[in-house]
Structures are given as C-alpha cells and as structure tokens.
Design an enzyme around this catalytic site. Structure first.
Site, PDB file in Angstrom:
ATOM      1  N   HIS A 157     -28.764 -38.313  17.913  1.00 31.15           N
ATOM      2  CA  HIS A 157     -29.764 -39.566  17.629  1.00 31.15           C
ATOM      3  C   HIS A 157     -30.534 -39.862  19.084  1.00 31.15           C
ATOM      4  O   HIS A 157     -31.699 -40.427  19.024  1.00 31.15           O
ATOM      5  CB  HIS A 157     -29.206 -40.871  17.194  1.00 31.15           C
ATOM      6  CG  HIS A 157     -28.471 -40.898  15.937  1.00 31.15           C
ATOM      7  ND1 HIS A 157     -29.179 -40.220  14.937  1.00 31.15           N
ATOM      8  CD2 HIS A 157     -27.248 -41.111  15.584  1.00 31.15           C
ATOM      9  CE1 HIS A 157     -28.262 -40.492  13.737  1.00 31.15           C
ATOM     10  NE2 HIS A 157     -27.223 -40.712  14.104  1.00 31.15           N
ATOM     11  N   HIS A 195     -24.988 -39.043   9.021  1.00 29.23           N
ATOM     12  CA  HIS A 195     -26.174 -39.645   9.314  1.00 29.23           C
ATOM     13  C   HIS A 195     -27.422 -38.722   9.500  1.00 29.23           C
ATOM     14  O   HIS A 195     -26.952 -37.549  10.322  1.00 29.23           O
ATOM     15  CB  HIS A 195     -26.150 -40.737  10.546  1.00 29.23           C
ATOM     16  CG  HIS A 195     -25.248 -41.847  10.352  1.00 29.23           C
ATOM     17  ND1 HIS A 195     -23.715 -41.643  10.647  1.00 29.23           N
ATOM     18  CD2 HIS A 195     -25.376 -42.884   9.535  1.00 29.23           C
ATOM     19  CE1 HIS A 195     -23.089 -42.722  10.280  1.00 29.23           C
ATOM     20  NE2 HIS A 195     -24.065 -43.506   9.690  1.00 29.23           N
TER      21      HIS A 195
HETATM   22 ZN   LIG Z   1     -23.056 -39.876  11.990  1.00 30.63          ZN
END
Ligand SMILES: [Zn+2]
Length: 418
Positions: A157, A195
């Site tokens: 991320h 995610h």
């Molecule tokens: Zn994750």
C-alpha cells in the site's frame, strides 16, 4: 472470452517461453530474512504487532528447512535506492521521525506517519528500508534463476510520498523496478493479499512494461480495485465476495490469473502472498486454506523464468506462521509433515494475538502445519466475475507489443500452411 485467451498462437508463444524455465531447471530457492524483524514493531494495539517473519524462520528451522546455504540476509536499501520510487522529502521525514521518535503536525498530515495506522516506533525507518533492500535482493537472486522468498516483503500500500495501510515503503514496487532496471520489459505482479494492491497498481499505471493482477475481498479497505478498474488496460482486479473457498480460488486461478499471465508472457513475476487471505484472519473474511494458497503460488511460479515471492498482510500469527513456513517448505521441495516436532509445537503454542480470543484459537493451529482443504460450491458470482474480468481485458493494452507481433506472424504462417 476475448480472442487472446484461446488464440492458439498466443498460447503456443507463452508455452514456448515457459518451456525453458520450468521450476525443475531452477537453482535451489532462497529465503531472505533479517534479525531486524525480531525487534518489537508497530507499538502495542496494532494489528501488525504480532510475531510474523521471526516465527516463520523459527518454524522453518525447527522443521530442518532452513540451512545456512538457503538463507540470505536482507540488506538495507540505500537512500539512492529508496529514491527510485519514494519522494526524497518523504524518505527524509521518515528517517528523521525514526531517529528522533517524534513527528510534527505538518509531517503527520503530509506523510501519514505517526498515526494510529502507521505509527512511529524505534527503528521504523531501518525496518522499512530493510524490507525494500530484501525485495531488491530477491529480484537479483530471481534473475540468477532462483525463486526468492522474502516473507518480510509485500508492503503493497505504500505511496511514493506517504505511508498507507501499515506500509511505509512499497517494497514490491522495488522488486519490479529492479527487474526493469536489469533490462526486462515484461513483468507481471500478482497480489493474493485480502486487500487490493493499490500502491503497486498505481506505481505502474503508466508503465507499459508492467501488468498487475490483484485478487482481494470486496468492500475492504482501501475500497479500490473494483472489477471495472482495469487501470490503463494493464490491470486486472478480481474483487471477490466474502467467504471465498478453495474451489473458487481454483476457478479464478485457472480461468483468469494463469491465462492472463501467460498472455502477458512475463520475463519476471512478483507475487504478494498476504496471509490475510486465509480462513481465520481477524481483518478479512476470506476462507482459503493454506493448501489452496500453496498450490496457487506454486502454479504461479511456473509462469515466468524469474520469480519473487513476498509476504504481505496477515494478522493471525498462527495461520500466518503455518502458511508462510509451509509455502517455503513447498517451494523448496519439502514434504509437509503430518506430525510436528516438539520444537515446532512449542513455537506455535508460544504465539499470542490481542485480536483473537483464546477460545477462538483452533486446535489445528497449534498442532499442524497444513489446513484441511476448504472445497465448496463455486458461486455464480465467482463465475460471473471470471467472465467479466476476461471480457474487460483490452487485448491491445494487455498483450505486450513484442509478444503480439511474433504471435501475429506465427498465426499468419499457420494460415499459409493450411
Ligand atoms: Zn492485506
């Protein structure tokens, strides 16, 4: 299904490319680790403040799977290397905050550090820079013909100019950049974390050399990566409904991930294997067994000559340790034992996690390495997702020009022969 996927010439070209790089022709895989991951991190009350890489290394050692010749110490990325992707003011700000233990209001606002999500803790800069160094090293080793396993990597991320989602620096981006700097022109990134791999997709949105495939749970932070999000035509996002099972993963792997990867004819692959895709993770509700994920990563590792396997998220220390230890075992050709030696049992028994109540700790997490398979019905939503993902592929963007031209020539040649 778009034409590219059943194009015989295309599959032939991909097949030819792969025939020279089967896993059995590779040198022995290598595990990249570092003692820095034994130091406390993320403070208390943070989902990542659990034993992770260190318990994987301990478990692998207890199983006799991590000889000195199989282990490489991660190096720390230099400031010059960090500047490949991250803004120098952000890198300086994180280093300064790490050294002083303090972050002012403006730096907190601007760089999202010193927050609940991305807390400051002693050594945060060194730890983040070590995970970047490890992922660059992983790419270098992969180019020598080894599978490089770097479980401390997968911080997918991180943004160029700020921290995001527990990630300070985005090490998967650096593994890909190391491949590109070595002259490769076709790299595929596959993200199996619960995610969306938003930071990596964003990093290469305008780079025609990189394709990204992310399989993640719908409706989860960071709420991006919808099926309709195809980037510039070089991203595939499989946002799956809650409770995905092993059979459903198998369908998406065989009908979407593998063929799309093959048509992109990658010279190198980077795979992020977040352990939050497993059943029992407190921050997601995917229900995959580690067996299914081991097989998925093994399959993916046959799709390119150079392969980097990274960790990622994962907030249940038992399922994480079993997944990544077993993944290393499988990648390095070991048999998964039914019964664990006493030393391994002690490691599993010694794990703790604030997010999981004692009564929810399942007996098998403490006594075995491999899960029971979680096969089940393949829901219509999953089948529809596969169809939509393939239909959404823009052939002209997805298939690299260098691969498309010989394919067309081969197809034309075939026609002439008939
Ligand atoms: Zn994750």
């Amino acid at each position: 299904m778009p034409e590219i996927l059943d194009h015989p010439a295309c599959n032939g070209a991909a097949h030819e490319l792969l025939s020279s790089n089967r896993a059995d022709s590779r040198l022995a895989p290598l595990f990249i680790g570092h003692q820095i991951y034994r130091q406390a991190a993320y403070g208390s009350n943070h989902p990542l403040a659990i034993p992770r890489v260190e318990s994987v290394m301990d478990l692998c050692r207890a199983l006799g799977w991590l000889g000195q010749s199989e282990l490489r110490e991660s190096r720390r990325a230099s400031m010059d290397e960090l500047a490949w992707f991250h803004a120098s003011d952000y890198v300086q700000a994180l280093r300064h905050a790490s050294e002083t233990g303090r972050v002012d209001f403006e730096a907190r606002r601007r760089y999202a550090i010193g927050t609940m999500e991305n807390p400051l803790f002693p050594g945060v800069f060194e730890r983040a820079a070590t995970s970047v160094g490890g992922s660059i090293l992983a790419a270098e080793l992969a180019l020598e013909g080894r599978i490089a396993f770097h479980p401390a990597g997968g911080m997918h991320h991180g943004r160029p100019d700020r921290a995001s989602g527990f990630c300070y620096f985005n090490d998967p981006v650096f593994a890909i950049l190391a491949f590109l700097k070595a002259g490769l022109e076709r790299v595929v990134y596959i993200d199996l974390d619960a995610h969306h791999g938003d930071g990596v997709q964003g990093a290469f949105a305008r780079d025609a050399r990189v394709r990204t495939i992310s399989l993640h749970e719908q409706g989860r932070w960071p709420y991006s990566g919808d099926i309709a999000d195809t980037g510039e035509g070089r991203a595939c996002n499989l946002s799956v409904p809650a409770q995905i099972n092993d059979s459903e993963l198998g369908v998406l792997l065989e009908e979407v991930v593998s063929p799309l990867t093959q048509t992109a004819a990658p010279q190198a692959l980077v795979v992020t294997c977040g352990a939050d895709a497993l059943d029992g993770d407190p921050l997601s509700s995917m229900q995959l067994s580690n067996l299914a994920l081991w097989s998925a990563v093994e399959r993916i590792a046959t799709l390119a000559p150079a392969v980097v396997v990274l960790g990622g998220g994962g907030y249940n220390p038992w399922t994480l340790a079993r997944y990544w230890s077993g993944l290393w075992g499988r990648l390095s050709g070991r048999d998964i034992p039914r019964k664990l030696p006493a030393e391994a049992l002690a490691i599993l028994r010694g794990l703790r996690c604030d997010l999981i109540d004692d009564e929810d700790v399942r007996a098998e997490w403490l006594t075995t390495l491999s899960d029971q398979p979680n096969r089940g019905a393949v829901r219509d939503e999953i089948k529809a997702l596969a169809v939509r993902a393939l239909a959404g592929v823009d052939e002209s963007a997805w298939v690299p020009a260098a691969v498309r031209a010989p394919m067309q020539t081969a197809a034309a040649g075939r026609k002439e022969l008939r």
